[in-house]
Write an enzyme that holds these catalytic residues in place. Structure first.
Site, PDB file in Angstrom:
ATOM      1  N   HIS A  17       0.848  -1.202   0.000  1.00 17.19           N
ATOM      2  CA  HIS A  17       0.000   0.000   0.000  1.00 17.19           C
ATOM      3  C   HIS A  17       0.883   1.251   0.000  1.00 17.19           C
ATOM      4  CE1 HIS A  17      -3.213  -2.516   2.263  1.00 17.19           C
ATOM      5  NE2 HIS A  17      -3.751  -2.233   1.097  1.00 17.19           N
ATOM      6  N   LYS A  41     -16.860  -5.825   7.099  1.00 15.29           N
ATOM      7  CA  LYS A  41     -15.750  -6.768   6.952  1.00 15.29           C
ATOM      8  C   LYS A  41     -15.229  -7.245   8.313  1.00 15.29           C
ATOM      9  CE  LYS A  41     -13.886  -5.275   2.474  1.00 15.29           C
ATOM     10  NZ  LYS A  41     -12.726  -4.714   1.790  1.00 15.29           N
ATOM     11  N   ARG A  90      -1.787  -5.814  -7.989  1.00 19.56           N
ATOM     12  CA  ARG A  90      -0.655  -6.691  -7.687  1.00 19.56           C
ATOM     13  C   ARG A  90      -0.459  -7.741  -8.752  1.00 19.56           C
ATOM     14  NH1 ARG A  90      -3.247  -7.767  -1.948  1.00 19.56           N
ATOM     15  NH2 ARG A  90      -5.015  -7.328  -3.291  1.00 19.56           N
ATOM     16  N   SER A 128      -3.180  -7.640   3.127  1.00 22.27           N
ATOM     17  CA  SER A 128      -3.501  -7.423   4.540  1.00 22.27           C
ATOM     18  C   SER A 128      -3.957  -8.728   5.180  1.00 22.27           C
ATOM     19  CB  SER A 128      -4.593  -6.364   4.679  1.00 22.27           C
ATOM     20  OG  SER A 128      -4.180  -5.156   4.097  1.00 22.27           O
TER      21      SER A 128
HETATM   22  P1  ADP Z   1     -10.118  -2.835  -0.039  1.00 24.13           P
HETATM   23  O1  ADP Z   1     -10.839  -3.364   1.161  1.00 24.13           O
HETATM   24  O2  ADP Z   1     -10.721  -1.616  -0.634  1.00 24.13           O
HETATM   25  O3  ADP Z   1      -9.717  -3.858  -1.066  1.00 24.13           O
HETATM   26  P2  ADP Z   1      -7.379  -2.818   0.729  1.00 24.13           P
HETATM   27  O4  ADP Z   1      -6.783  -2.050   1.850  1.00 24.13           O
HETATM   28  O5  ADP Z   1      -7.339  -4.298   0.833  1.00 24.13           O
HETATM   29  O6  ADP Z   1      -8.814  -2.264   0.611  1.00 24.13           O
HETATM   30  O7  ADP Z   1      -6.723  -2.394  -0.648  1.00 24.13           O
HETATM   31  C1  ADP Z   1      -6.711  -1.059  -1.081  1.00 24.13           C
HETATM   32  C2  ADP Z   1      -6.024  -1.004  -2.428  1.00 24.13           C
HETATM   33  O8  ADP Z   1      -4.670  -1.386  -2.284  1.00 24.13           O
HETATM   34  C3  ADP Z   1      -6.600  -1.960  -3.479  1.00 24.13           C
HETATM   35  O9  ADP Z   1      -6.556  -1.319  -4.726  1.00 24.13           O
HETATM   36  C4  ADP Z   1      -5.654  -3.121  -3.461  1.00 24.13           C
HETATM   37  O10 ADP Z   1      -5.622  -3.781  -4.710  1.00 24.13           O
HETATM   38  C5  ADP Z   1      -4.355  -2.403  -3.195  1.00 24.13           C
HETATM   39  N1  ADP Z   1      -3.336  -3.264  -2.588  1.00 24.13           N
HETATM   40  C6  ADP Z   1      -3.480  -4.154  -1.595  1.00 24.13           C
HETATM   41  N2  ADP Z   1      -2.310  -4.770  -1.323  1.00 24.13           N
HETATM   42  C7  ADP Z   1      -1.397  -4.247  -2.186  1.00 24.13           C
HETATM   43  C8  ADP Z   1      -0.017  -4.484  -2.454  1.00 24.13           C
HETATM   44  N3  ADP Z   1       0.683  -5.414  -1.786  1.00 24.13           N
HETATM   45  N4  ADP Z   1       0.566  -3.765  -3.411  1.00 24.13           N
HETATM   46  C9  ADP Z   1      -0.135  -2.863  -4.106  1.00 24.13           C
HETATM   47  N5  ADP Z   1      -1.427  -2.594  -3.945  1.00 24.13           N
HETATM   48  C10 ADP Z   1      -2.066  -3.279  -2.996  1.00 24.13           C
END
Ligand code: ADP
Length: 162
Positions: A17, A41, A90, A128
């Site tokens: 992130h 969630k 990703r 996450s």
């Molecule tokens: P959501 O619940 O909206 O999916 P997340 O916090 O899981 O929220 O993800 C937010 C954004 O970050 C999404 O676009 C997800 O694809 C991206 N994301 C999650 N993990 C990674 C990572 N390791 N590298 C790049 N982007 C990521």
């Protein structure tokens, strides 16, 4: 002033992130990391905890701030006068859902543009969900999350171990 929004649950924020946020901060005048309430969630960390972790994790980036938000993303984008929504990709597996989300958001508000960014290759396996699973089982997640998140996870798991 070009503003980008990076929305997500950030439960918790990972280095993947953060990598995407840093890339966005180089392209836009201001980046707002929008931490979603995501109550359905059943998040591991409360909204207030996630917001604080993100704030501390982006403190070194002068043009990045963090805010909590609930409700429709497109409405929040409009309120903040943002020019783009940044989402991380990703792998191809992320694409289908992200594509649907981007098109739905466009349908709800034609003005909202979604931009996809790829993290550093070595962060593409981070999620996450996996971080929580590994940490809960006693694995070391030091190299996968920003230091403030690591501290918060250690504290949480010390109070609430397996
Ligand atoms: P959501 O619940 O909206 O999916 P997340 O916090 O899981 O929220 O993800 C937010 C954004 O970050 C999404 O676009 C997800 O694809 C991206 N994301 C999650 N993990 C990674 C990572 N390791 N590298 C790049 N982007 C990521």
């Amino acid at each position: 002033m070009r503003i980008a929004l990076c929305p997500g649950s950030f439960d918790p924020m990972t280095n993947g992130h953060l990598d995407v946020v840093q890339r966005a901060a180089r392209l836009f005048d201001k980046v707002i990391v929008a931490v979603a309430a995501s109550e359905p969630k059943g998040p591991f960390f409360s909204l207030a905890e996630r917001l604080e972790q993100v704030r501390q994790s982006v403190a070194h980036l002068a043009n990045v701030e963090a805010e909590a938000f609930g409700g429709l993303l497109v409405e929040y984008v409009r309120q903040r006068g943002a020019h783009a929504v940044i989402r991380g990709l990703r792998a191809v597996s992320d694409f289908e859902f992200e594509f649907q989300l981007a098109l739905m958001n466009r349908k709800l508000n034609e003005q909202v543009e979604t931009i996809f960014m790829m993290p550093r290759e070595s962060y593409t396996f981070l999620s996450s969900r996996l971080i929580k699973e590994v940490a809960t089982l006693g694995g070391d997640v030091t190299e996968f999350v920003p230091p403030p998140v690591l501290l918060a996870m250690r504290r949480r798991l010390a109070v609430n171990p397996l």
